[in-house]
Design an enzyme around this catalytic site. Structure first.
Site, mmCIF file in Angstrom:
data_model
loop_
_atom_site.group_PDB
_atom_site.id
_atom_site.type_symbol
_atom_site.label_atom_id
_atom_site.label_comp_id
_atom_site.label_asym_id
_atom_site.label_seq_id
_atom_site.Cartn_x
_atom_site.Cartn_y
_atom_site.Cartn_z
ATOM 1 N N HIS A 50 0.874 -1.186 0.000
ATOM 2 C CA HIS A 50 0.000 0.000 0.000
ATOM 3 C C HIS A 50 0.909 1.234 0.000
ATOM 4 O O HIS A 50 1.613 1.481 0.979
ATOM 5 C CB HIS A 50 -0.870 -0.053 1.259
ATOM 6 C CG HIS A 50 -1.744 1.129 1.441
ATOM 7 N ND1 HIS A 50 -3.091 1.109 1.156
ATOM 8 C CD2 HIS A 50 -1.469 2.382 1.867
ATOM 9 C CE1 HIS A 50 -3.606 2.300 1.412
ATOM 10 N NE2 HIS A 50 -2.642 3.086 1.842
ATOM 11 N N HIS B 103 -3.310 4.635 14.628
ATOM 12 C CA HIS B 103 -4.605 4.488 13.971
ATOM 13 C C HIS B 103 -4.441 3.624 12.722
ATOM 14 O O HIS B 103 -3.390 3.058 12.481
ATOM 15 C CB HIS B 103 -5.223 5.855 13.662
ATOM 16 C CG HIS B 103 -4.433 6.687 12.698
ATOM 17 N ND1 HIS B 103 -3.290 7.369 13.058
ATOM 18 C CD2 HIS B 103 -4.627 6.962 11.388
ATOM 19 C CE1 HIS B 103 -2.821 8.019 12.011
ATOM 20 N NE2 HIS B 103 -3.603 7.780 10.976
ATOM 21 N N HIS C 100 -0.700 2.550 11.542
ATOM 22 C CA HIS C 100 0.482 3.419 11.529
ATOM 23 C C HIS C 100 0.454 4.440 12.648
ATOM 24 O O HIS C 100 -0.582 4.718 13.236
ATOM 25 C CB HIS C 100 0.620 4.128 10.175
ATOM 26 C CG HIS C 100 -0.580 4.942 9.752
ATOM 27 N ND1 HIS C 100 -1.767 4.370 9.346
ATOM 28 C CD2 HIS C 100 -0.778 6.275 9.682
ATOM 29 C CE1 HIS C 100 -2.630 5.311 9.030
ATOM 30 N NE2 HIS C 100 -2.070 6.492 9.236
ATOM 31 N N TYR D 96 -15.134 5.539 3.274
ATOM 32 C CA TYR D 96 -13.669 5.545 3.186
ATOM 33 C C TYR D 96 -13.169 4.137 3.478
ATOM 34 O O TYR D 96 -13.681 3.478 4.391
ATOM 35 C CB TYR D 96 -13.118 6.563 4.189
ATOM 36 C CG TYR D 96 -11.613 6.611 4.271
ATOM 37 C CD1 TYR D 96 -10.848 6.920 3.147
ATOM 38 C CD2 TYR D 96 -10.951 6.356 5.471
ATOM 39 C CE1 TYR D 96 -9.461 6.976 3.220
ATOM 40 C CE2 TYR D 96 -9.560 6.414 5.557
ATOM 41 C CZ TYR D 96 -8.833 6.719 4.426
ATOM 42 O OH TYR D 96 -7.462 6.775 4.496
ATOM 43 N N GLU E 192 -2.949 14.320 11.150
ATOM 44 C CA GLU E 192 -3.874 14.065 10.045
ATOM 45 C C GLU E 192 -5.300 14.428 10.446
ATOM 46 O O GLU E 192 -5.859 13.839 11.364
ATOM 47 C CB GLU E 192 -3.854 12.575 9.671
ATOM 48 C CG GLU E 192 -2.469 12.002 9.423
ATOM 49 C CD GLU E 192 -2.521 10.496 9.135
ATOM 50 O OE1 GLU E 192 -3.626 9.950 8.922
ATOM 51 O OE2 GLU E 192 -1.449 9.868 9.134
ATOM 52 N N HIS F 87 -6.263 12.536 13.827
ATOM 53 C CA HIS F 87 -5.254 11.613 14.338
ATOM 54 C C HIS F 87 -3.976 12.422 14.464
ATOM 55 O O HIS F 87 -3.267 12.646 13.483
ATOM 56 C CB HIS F 87 -5.102 10.423 13.384
ATOM 57 C CG HIS F 87 -6.379 9.656 13.179
ATOM 58 N ND1 HIS F 87 -6.796 9.168 11.964
ATOM 59 C CD2 HIS F 87 -7.357 9.320 14.059
ATOM 60 C CE1 HIS F 87 -7.965 8.552 12.101
ATOM 61 N NE2 HIS F 87 -8.323 8.638 13.364
HETATM 62 O O1 LIG Z 1 -5.046 7.451 8.324
HETATM 63 C C1 LIG Z 1 -5.543 7.508 7.196
HETATM 64 O O2 LIG Z 1 -6.567 6.904 6.875
HETATM 65 C C2 LIG Z 1 -4.784 8.276 6.104
HETATM 66 C C3 LIG Z 1 -3.799 7.357 5.491
HETATM 67 C C4 LIG Z 1 -4.103 6.666 4.356
HETATM 68 C C5 LIG Z 1 -3.231 5.785 3.814
HETATM 69 O O3 LIG Z 1 -3.556 5.171 2.686
HETATM 70 C C6 LIG Z 1 -2.010 5.534 4.422
HETATM 71 C C7 LIG Z 1 -1.659 6.253 5.566
HETATM 72 C C8 LIG Z 1 -2.557 7.179 6.090
HETATM 73 O O4 LIG Z 1 -2.249 7.921 7.158
HETATM 74 FE FE LIG Z 2 -3.244 8.062 8.935
#
Ligand SMILES: O=C(O)Cc1cc(O)ccc1O
Ligand SMILES: [Fe+2]
Length: 439
Positions: free
Chosen positions: A297, A376, A340, A355, A346, A370
């Site tokens: 990803h 998260h 992550h 989403y 964010e 976040h």
């Molecule tokens: O947190 C989230 O949804 C945003 C996000 C999307 C992604 O594809 C990879 C890392 C990221 O922080």
């Molecule tokens: Fe994120």
């Protein structure tokens, strides 16, 4: 014909001038734009010449921004401004609450009181930096049910990136008219006066107020000369002026506070202009989405539409990132966003649909925060589903989400931290991710 029908009619077939950051020029009346010089002894047609600077005179050419406006009255001829109520607007530095490491999520704003326009409907969620230092950003939401009439707004503190989620907007700016529907973004540069008229009964959306360097297109590096948001898809307005006497309220946001003055004419009286300090709209559906065609990803920086660089290369004051419809084909890959913790903070919003990291609870008009280093990623339901999914090519086309990603932690306003629409128990979406370790 109702006001709304009239506005829609005006909005249809709006002329525009395409391109990002280039020098546009436009005249609403033939002969209004001087040729060969910016400030002739007498400007054409009895107009006044005025320069609007969005950068210091001495900034490098690539960063230099200014427009020359040819207007019916000079902006300088105005009465004194006095303080007015800030309503739901707050500004940096954000000191009402202690920065919170918890993951936070909000439902959409409640319905506004009757007679709420775009300006009075602005509600600040939080932000960072310092408006007087021209650093950082603020996150606002708006919910309006009335067009601005007989008043205009300008923001000295930063540029405004408007992200409509519900209801189209007609933006009447000093440089001309723009239409922004849900799925588009509109940018009003620092200091440009504008009025927002609603094309539907109500309008709802998000605003990133960028105190820092103006948004620019990200470098493309090995991607090459094309891709992501293409410059030609950004549309600036063409000159359109109001020749209107009578009281018009001009509201200015200056170093965090709103100030008001009543003019005896509309300041949207620019008959011709040229330059690169311009508003623009961009249709997010035009975004050229690039992703993996092998495995893993990719980090979401690959979805950057616009970036506001800070003084450290690669470290944005704020990035605007879109999660647009796209194909997922990664082999042996957990396809939704990974778990992550990020040094960047964010804020995410949803324009439409769903989403792919969240099964439910993250809804159009709502948002999540976040903050720096908070853990998260996919909620439990998404994790379970994606871990078991058969990995066929899959089109994700049921939603449009975005992120304001910033190098500084976001401090919530008091109204956001105690809002009735703050979701209590957001942490629970990650409950039940139990151990599966089998040594
Ligand atoms: O947190 C989230 O949804 C945003 C996000 C999307 C992604 O594809 C990879 C890392 C990221 O922080
Ligand atoms: Fe994120």
């Amino acid at each position: 014909m109702s006001g709304i029908e009239q506005a829609r009619k005006t909005a249809e077939g709006l002329d525009h001038s395409a391109g990002f950051g280039n020098q546009h020029s436009s005249e609403a009346v033939a002969g209004a734009l001087p040729h060969g010089r910016n400030s002739p002894q007498r400007a054409p047609l009895g107009l006044y010449a005025e320069q609007l600077s969005g950068s210091a005179f001495t900034e490098p050419r690539a960063d230099n921004r200014r427009s020359w406006l040819y207007r019916i009255r000079p902006s300088a001829a105005h009465p004194a401004f006095t303080r007015t109520d800030n309503g739901g607007l707050r500004s940096a530095p954000f000191t009402e609450t202690v920065p919170d490491p918890n993951r936070l999520r909000w439902n959409p704003l409640p319905d506004p009181a009757p007679g709420t326009d775009f300006l009075s409907g602005l509600w600040t969620l939080g932000g960072n930096g310092d408006a007087t230092q021209r650093a950082g950003m603020a996150i606002h939401l708006y919910h309006a049910n009335t067009s601005m009439t007989d008043r205009v707004f300008s923001d000295s503190d930063g540029e405004l990136l408007i992200v409509p989620e519900r209801g189209g907007l007609l933006l009447r700016t000093e440089l001309g008219l723009l239409r922004a529907e849900p799925g588009h973004v509109a940018l009003i540069p620092r200091g440009v006066r504008f009025r927002v008229e609603l094309l539907e009964e109500t309008a709802r959306g998000y605003v990133c107020e960028n105190y820092g360097r103006p948004f620019e297109l990200p470098d493309l590096g090995p991607i090459g000369a094309n891709g992501l948001a293409n410059a030609r898809d950004f549309l600036a307005p063409v000159a359109a002026y109001e020749d209107r006497e009578g009281p018009v309220e001009v509201v200015n946001k200056f170093c965090g506070n709103l100030w008001t003055a009543t003019y005896d004419h509309s300041p949207l009286d620019v008959v011709a202009w040229h330059g690169n300090h311009t508003p623009y709209v961009y249709d997010l559906h035009r975004f050229n989405v690039i992703g993996t065609i092998s495995y893993d990803h990719p980090d979401p920086s690959i979805f950057t539409v616009l970036t506001s660089p800070s003084d450290t290369p690669g470290l944005a004051g704020v990035d605007f990132v879109v999660f647009a419809p796209r194909w997922l084909v990664g082999e042996d890959t957990f396809r939704p966003p990974y778990f992550h913790r990020n040094v960047m903070s964010e804020y995410m919003g949803l324009i439409d649909g769903a989403y792919d990291a969240k099964a439910d609870g993250f809804v159009p008009g709502g948002g999540s925060l976040h903050n720096m280093m908070s853990a998260h990623g996919p909620d439990r339901e998404t994790f379970d589903r994606a871990s078991a999914a058969e990995l066929k090519p899959q089109k994700i086309d049921d939603g449009l989400a975005f992120m304001f990603e910033t190098r500084w932690p976001v401090t919530a306003t008091a109204q956001a931290a105690s809002a009735g629409h703050l979701q209590r128990g957001y942490d629970d979406v990650w409950q039940g991710l139990t151990r599966a370790f089998r040594p």
